[in-house]
Design an enzyme around this catalytic site. Structure first.
Site, mmCIF file in Angstrom:
data_model
loop_
_atom_site.group_PDB
_atom_site.id
_atom_site.type_symbol
_atom_site.label_atom_id
_atom_site.label_comp_id
_atom_site.label_asym_id
_atom_site.label_seq_id
_atom_site.Cartn_x
_atom_site.Cartn_y
_atom_site.Cartn_z
ATOM 1 N N SER A 64 33.042 31.570 32.585
ATOM 2 C CA SER A 64 31.639 31.880 32.290
ATOM 3 C C SER A 64 30.681 31.219 33.281
ATOM 4 C CB SER A 64 31.298 31.445 30.860
ATOM 5 O OG SER A 64 31.505 30.053 30.695
ATOM 6 N N ASN A 76 37.437 43.087 40.956
ATOM 7 C CA ASN A 76 38.113 44.010 40.040
ATOM 8 C C ASN A 76 37.747 43.722 38.587
ATOM 9 O OD1 ASN A 76 39.509 41.615 39.822
ATOM 10 N ND2 ASN A 76 41.542 42.510 40.081
ATOM 11 N N ASP A 82 51.377 42.262 35.847
ATOM 12 C CA ASP A 82 52.477 42.611 34.945
ATOM 13 C C ASP A 82 53.678 41.713 35.213
ATOM 14 O OD1 ASP A 82 54.167 43.812 36.992
ATOM 15 O OD2 ASP A 82 52.845 45.545 36.924
ATOM 16 N N PHE A 93 46.000 35.673 43.200
ATOM 17 C CA PHE A 93 44.755 35.556 43.958
ATOM 18 C C PHE A 93 43.583 36.041 43.108
ATOM 19 C CE2 PHE A 93 48.026 35.795 47.152
ATOM 20 C CZ PHE A 93 47.585 35.014 48.216
#
Length: 209
Positions: A64, A76, A82, A93
């Site tokens: 935050s 992103n 996964d 990263f």
């Protein structure tokens, strides 16, 4: 309790810790010092590779305070790792974009992660129509109760009647429309009070869940 096998690529960052009872998110740290100019992008190494439990994936998001402290955003927005990304050189990263000139020191906490069970296998069933739309239209008709002011209510809610009913967004829009129209009616009431000596009829809500 689940076990995560972890490899560290540097001794300059603190070891990962899970503080039970405080948060189920685990902080990740910058594994190298980074200097960025406003508008620059960099994959910031987090200094770890992990072998997640079978059937789980990791979600990585900024802390935050990351933007406030360093002026960077994660490009992103949410990274997903996964369990197949578990090789010896599969370092994690953070893709970072700088909104201002900034410096990030080694070991600074810049993001966090948690593990989540994989989505179950799903099947898509194609339909000619969805029952939700019918139920929502019915709710609209019962929500908009009017008598002498039929045309006024109908025109105010026309856009809502034609909106997308696929989720609770419909009810949010109905609530927003109601509050907006209620404020309009209150204003009209004040204006008409001196002219006609009476208030317009109030709106009535009947929500269906």
């Amino acid at each position: 309790m689940k076990t995560i096998k972890i490899k560290y690529f540097t001794d300059e960052i603190d070891k990962l810790t899970y503080i039970e009872g405080k948060s189920d998110w685990i902080d990740l740290r910058a594994a190298q010092a980074v200097d960025l100019k406003a508008g620059e992008f960099k994959l910031i190494p987090l200094g770890v590779a992990m072998e997640l439990p079978k059937g789980y994936e990791a979600h990585i998001v900024p802390r935050s305070s990351t933007f406030k402290n360093f002026g960077i955003i994660q490009t992103n927005h949410q990274g997903v790792v996964d369990c197949s990304y578990c090789g010896d050189n599969d370092q994690w990263f953070m893709p970072a974009y700088a909104l201002r000139d900034t410096h990030i020191s080694v070991n600074e906490r810049i993001c966090q992660f948690r593990i989540v069970e994989n989505q179950p296998i799903v099947h898509f069933e194609e339909m000619e129509s969805l029952e939700m739309k019918i139920e929502a239209e019915s709710a609209v008709q019962e929500t908009i109760r009017y008598s002498k002011t039929e045309n006024l209510y109908k025109s105010s809610f026309q856009d809502i009647i034609e909106c997308d009913y696929n989720s609770c967004t419909f009810y949010d829009e109905m609530e927003g429309a109601f509050l907006w129209r209620q404020s309009q009616r209150e204003q009209e009431a004040e204006e008409n009070k001196s002219k006609k000596g009476q208030y317009p009829l109030p709106l009535k809500r009947i929500w269906h869940t």
